[in-house]
Enzyme design. Structure first.
Site, PDB file in Angstrom:
ATOM      1  N   CYS A  78       0.863  -1.177   0.000  1.00  0.00           N
ATOM      2  CA  CYS A  78       0.000   0.000   0.000  1.00  0.00           C
ATOM      3  C   CYS A  78       0.895   1.220   0.000  1.00  0.00           C
ATOM      4  CB  CYS A  78      -0.883  -0.019   1.251  1.00  0.00           C
ATOM      5  SG  CYS A  78      -1.867   1.476   1.532  1.00  0.00           S
ATOM      6  N   CYS A 191      -0.573   4.052  -6.661  1.00  0.00           N
ATOM      7  CA  CYS A 191      -1.374   3.347  -5.665  1.00  0.00           C
ATOM      8  C   CYS A 191      -1.574   1.932  -6.187  1.00  0.00           C
ATOM      9  CB  CYS A 191      -2.727   4.037  -5.460  1.00  0.00           C
ATOM     10  SG  CYS A 191      -3.890   3.125  -4.418  1.00  0.00           S
TER      11      CYS A 191
END
Length: 276
Positions: A78, A191
């Site tokens: 992440c 992302c």
């Protein structure tokens, strides 16, 4: 918390939701003998609009959980959690091999032809000190100009599972078009959720007659770095004829995570809802 030191122990992978599955895909391809534990912190997502301390607390809690299940290494799959919390994780567990993900500014700077690189990421990632320092370092070394675009709400839409939803297409157009107007010839998918809407991103590029734009996804590099760390620590699983184990855990909806595994990766692992 005890850290496993056996090559046959599993690797823990975590994200705020299903985005980290794009990294898991690369890990499975490069390290097919490794057992994997995937943790989706969907009950506390998205991380992008949370405070830095909140993300640090969540990262430490999830790490503790994965270590309690025998993890020998950790992948923070992440971008937001890497920027906000990986330093705290490494400080608490200095013996644990830890790999984070960060927007691929360095490969993007190498790929650009005109020096203009668009960076699509969460607002939290783009505001983080770690990211801003990285941008300054690479800009100074390469003269590349990084055009930052927070993609507010995009992770939420991807988490819903319909990757071809009109809302996602509209968001991609809204966020990517300004980068193209500024001349970006390279686009960083900052992302881990974003590779799952690569088709939609490429559609926007075609609509703007910019199919030549290079897309940077760092999942492959993360898997390579994980392999290097495991080998250096003597923790690579040599493999045998048995099937590698994959298990899923989530603080959200177990059915939703199981569906994401099926839809995004074509896999059907056991998935469990946990309270962490």
């Amino acid at each position: 918390m005890q850290i496993a030191h056996a090559p046959g122990s599993p690797i823990g992978v975590f994200d705020s939701g299903v985005g980290g599955l794009s990294v898991l895909r690369h890990i499975r391809a490069q390290l097919p003998h490794e057992d994997l534990l995937y943790f989706a912190d969907s009950g506390h997502a998205p991380y992008g609009d949370k405070t830095e301390q909140y993300v640090v607390d969540r990262a430490l809690a999830v790490t503790d959980y994965l270590l309690s299940h025998g993890a020998k290494a950790l992948v923070v799959a992440c971008n937001t959690a890497t920027v906000a919390a990986i330093k705290a994780v490494r400080a608490k567990y200095p013996e644990l091999p830890v790999v984070g993900v960060e927007p691929g500014l360095k490969p993007a700077a190498a790929a650009t032809h005109n020096g203009k690189v668009g960076v699509l990421a969460t607002a939290r990632t783009l505001k983080g000190d770690k990211f801003l320092q990285l941008r300054e370092q690479i800009s100074a070394a390469t003269q590349a100009e990084f055009l930052l675009q927070p993609a507010v709400g995009l992770v939420d839409e991807i988490e819903k599972g319909d990757l071809h939803a009109p809302a996602i297409g509209a968001m991609l157009e809204r966020y990517i078009a300004p980068l193209l107007e500024q001349g970006a010839d390279t686009l960083v998918l900052g992302c881990t959720h974003y590779p799952f809407v690569r088709d939609g991103i490429e559609r926007v590029l075609r609509d703007h007659a910019r199919a030549d734009v290079t897309l940077i996804d760092t999942g492959d590099a993360v898997a390579r770095q994980l392999g290097r760390l495991l080998e250096a620590a003597g923790l690579l699983h040599a493999g045998d004829d048995s099937q590698a184990i994959l298990r899923g855990y989530t603080t959200g909806d177990a059915v939703a995570l199981a569906q994401a595994f099926a839809d995004l990766l074509g896999l059907k692992p056991d998935v469990e809802k946990v309270d962490v």
